[in-house]
Design a protein around this motif. Sequence first.
Motif, short mmCIF file in Angstrom:
data_model
loop_
_atom_site.label_atom_id
_atom_site.label_comp_id
_atom_site.label_asym_id
_atom_site.label_seq_id
_atom_site.Cartn_x
_atom_site.Cartn_y
_atom_site.Cartn_z
N MET A 1 0.83 -1.20 0.00
CA MET A 1 0.00 0.00 0.00
C MET A 1 0.86 1.26 0.00
O MET A 1 0.56 2.25 -0.68
N TRP A 2 1.94 1.25 0.77
CA TRP A 2 2.87 2.37 0.76
C TRP A 2 3.44 2.57 -0.64
O TRP A 2 3.56 3.71 -1.12
N ASN A 3 3.77 1.48 -1.30
CA ASN A 3 4.38 1.57 -2.62
C ASN A 3 3.40 2.08 -3.67
O ASN A 3 3.75 2.91 -4.51
N HIS A 4 2.15 1.63 -3.62
CA HIS A 4 1.18 1.94 -4.66
C HIS A 4 0.44 3.26 -4.44
O HIS A 4 0.08 3.92 -5.41
N TYR A 5 0.18 3.61 -3.20
CA TYR A 5 -0.71 4.74 -2.92
C TYR A 5 -0.06 5.90 -2.18
O TYR A 5 -0.68 6.96 -2.05
N ALA A 6 1.14 5.71 -1.68
CA ALA A 6 1.77 6.77 -0.87
C ALA A 6 3.17 7.08 -1.38
O ALA A 6 4.14 7.10 -0.63
N GLU A 7 3.25 7.32 -2.66
CA GLU A 7 4.49 7.81 -3.28
C GLU A 7 5.70 6.94 -2.98
O GLU A 7 6.77 7.43 -2.66
N LYS A 8 5.50 5.63 -3.09
CA LYS A 8 6.61 4.68 -2.90
C LYS A 8 7.32 4.90 -1.57
O LYS A 8 8.53 5.06 -1.49
N HIS A 9 6.54 4.95 -0.50
CA HIS A 9 7.01 5.08 0.88
C HIS A 9 7.46 6.50 1.24
O HIS A 9 7.93 6.73 2.35
N GLN A 10 7.28 7.46 0.33
CA GLN A 10 7.64 8.84 0.64
C GLN A 10 6.43 9.66 1.10
O GLN A 10 6.59 10.82 1.47
N GLY A 11 5.26 9.05 1.09
CA GLY A 11 4.04 9.75 1.46
C GLY A 11 3.66 9.53 2.91
O GLY A 11 4.51 9.37 3.80
N VAL A 12 2.35 9.51 3.14
CA VAL A 12 1.80 9.53 4.50
C VAL A 12 0.64 8.54 4.60
O VAL A 12 -0.07 8.30 3.63
N CYS A 13 0.49 7.97 5.79
CA CYS A 13 -0.72 7.20 6.09
C CYS A 13 -1.43 7.91 7.24
O CYS A 13 -0.87 8.07 8.34
N LEU A 14 -2.65 8.35 6.98
CA LEU A 14 -3.47 8.97 8.01
C LEU A 14 -4.26 7.88 8.71
O LEU A 14 -4.96 7.11 8.05
N VAL A 15 -4.16 7.82 10.02
CA VAL A 15 -4.75 6.71 10.77
C VAL A 15 -5.91 7.23 11.62
O VAL A 15 -5.74 8.12 12.46
N PHE A 16 -7.08 6.65 11.38
CA PHE A 16 -8.31 7.09 12.03
C PHE A 16 -8.80 6.04 13.02
O PHE A 16 -8.61 4.83 12.81
N GLU A 17 -9.45 6.51 14.07
CA GLU A 17 -10.15 5.59 14.97
C GLU A 17 -11.44 5.18 14.27
O GLU A 17 -12.29 6.01 13.94
N LYS A 18 -11.59 3.90 14.06
CA LYS A 18 -12.67 3.37 13.22
C LYS A 18 -14.05 3.75 13.73
O LYS A 18 -14.89 4.25 12.97
N SER A 19 -14.32 3.52 15.00
CA SER A 19 -15.67 3.79 15.52
C SER A 19 -16.02 5.26 15.44
O SER A 19 -17.16 5.64 15.12
N SER A 20 -15.06 6.14 15.72
CA SER A 20 -15.30 7.58 15.66
C SER A 20 -15.55 8.03 14.22
O SER A 20 -16.44 8.84 13.95
N LEU A 21 -14.78 7.49 13.29
CA LEU A 21 -14.95 7.83 11.88
C LEU A 21 -16.33 7.39 11.38
O LEU A 21 -17.01 8.13 10.66
N GLU A 22 -16.75 6.21 11.78
CA GLU A 22 -18.06 5.70 11.36
C GLU A 22 -19.18 6.60 11.87
O GLU A 22 -20.17 6.84 11.16
N ARG A 23 -19.05 7.10 13.09
CA ARG A 23 -20.07 8.01 13.62
C ARG A 23 -20.14 9.30 12.81
O ARG A 23 -21.23 9.82 12.54
N CYS A 24 -18.99 9.83 12.42
CA CYS A 24 -18.97 11.04 11.60
C CYS A 24 -19.67 10.80 10.27
O CYS A 24 -20.44 11.65 9.79
#
Length: 278
Positions: free
Chosen positions: A113-136
């Motif tokens: 996933m880092w390689n394909h979607y985040a600039e070959k490991h030069q990008g970022v992964c934003l990490v969300f709390e699942k239950s809180s995100l679902e409520r939003c």
Amino acid sequence: MSASFLRSGTLLGHYTSLKSAIAIIENGTIRLNSMSRMNDPKETASWILDVELPSNREILFNDRCAGDKISRQCREIAKLACFSMDSATEIDSPVLHHARYGALGRCFANAPMWNHYAEKHQGVCLVFEKSSLERCIVTQLGKSFVHMGAVDYKDEPYIVDRWSYAYRYSADSYLHLGLEAYSDLFVRSACQEIFFTKQKDWSYEREFRVLAIDQVEGPVSFRFGNSLRYVILGAEFFKGDDSELSFNRSRLSELALGRFGIDELEFKNHILRIKQNI
């Protein structure tokens, strides 16, 4: 990384570029895009839809382009946001809680996933709390049709896919409701099989999807509130030193400071792990 969020299944990761991560944090929103933005050709290409002819044989149904029209309309009104889930289970918790290997099996440590979607490991992964995100999502998009869940990965022969109910439309309903209303109904009825099923080749993504129906052209957005908990930097995040990169890195640090946990990943032999707190 806070131990309270190391428990498996509590997080969802969104892999993206550095520029996109900055825009997401600045705006406080996540966009759901139409299927034309997806990577699987099954989703971006027009569907081949079979027709269930009118029950009244006296009705002449000669709209040979109806299937193509429904396909295009459905892929436009179905808006999607994609995240990555943990692969680890609670059985793995002793390993997950080891301070230097806290990334193992987590949604933010998926090397492809880092390689394909985040600039070959030069990008970022934003990490969300699942239950809180679902409520939003439910609170803000609940007035329209919303479906959330894990993608099911399975391989099926073309003939099974072709003749399944999901890829067949009703001429009766199409004629009665019209293109827009019938396409809305089609997305709802075929939601799981078409939008939440992919071939096993894509299983490395461990994808969690959010789907909403919106007749307005273009993406729709929702505010993620306090559900964003961590900003994870790729193992090659600090590679390169041009002025634009340096500015964007500084901007990301300013945005995250005091609001989110921020960690950098590194490869230790072939394993991705948390390098250090920054």
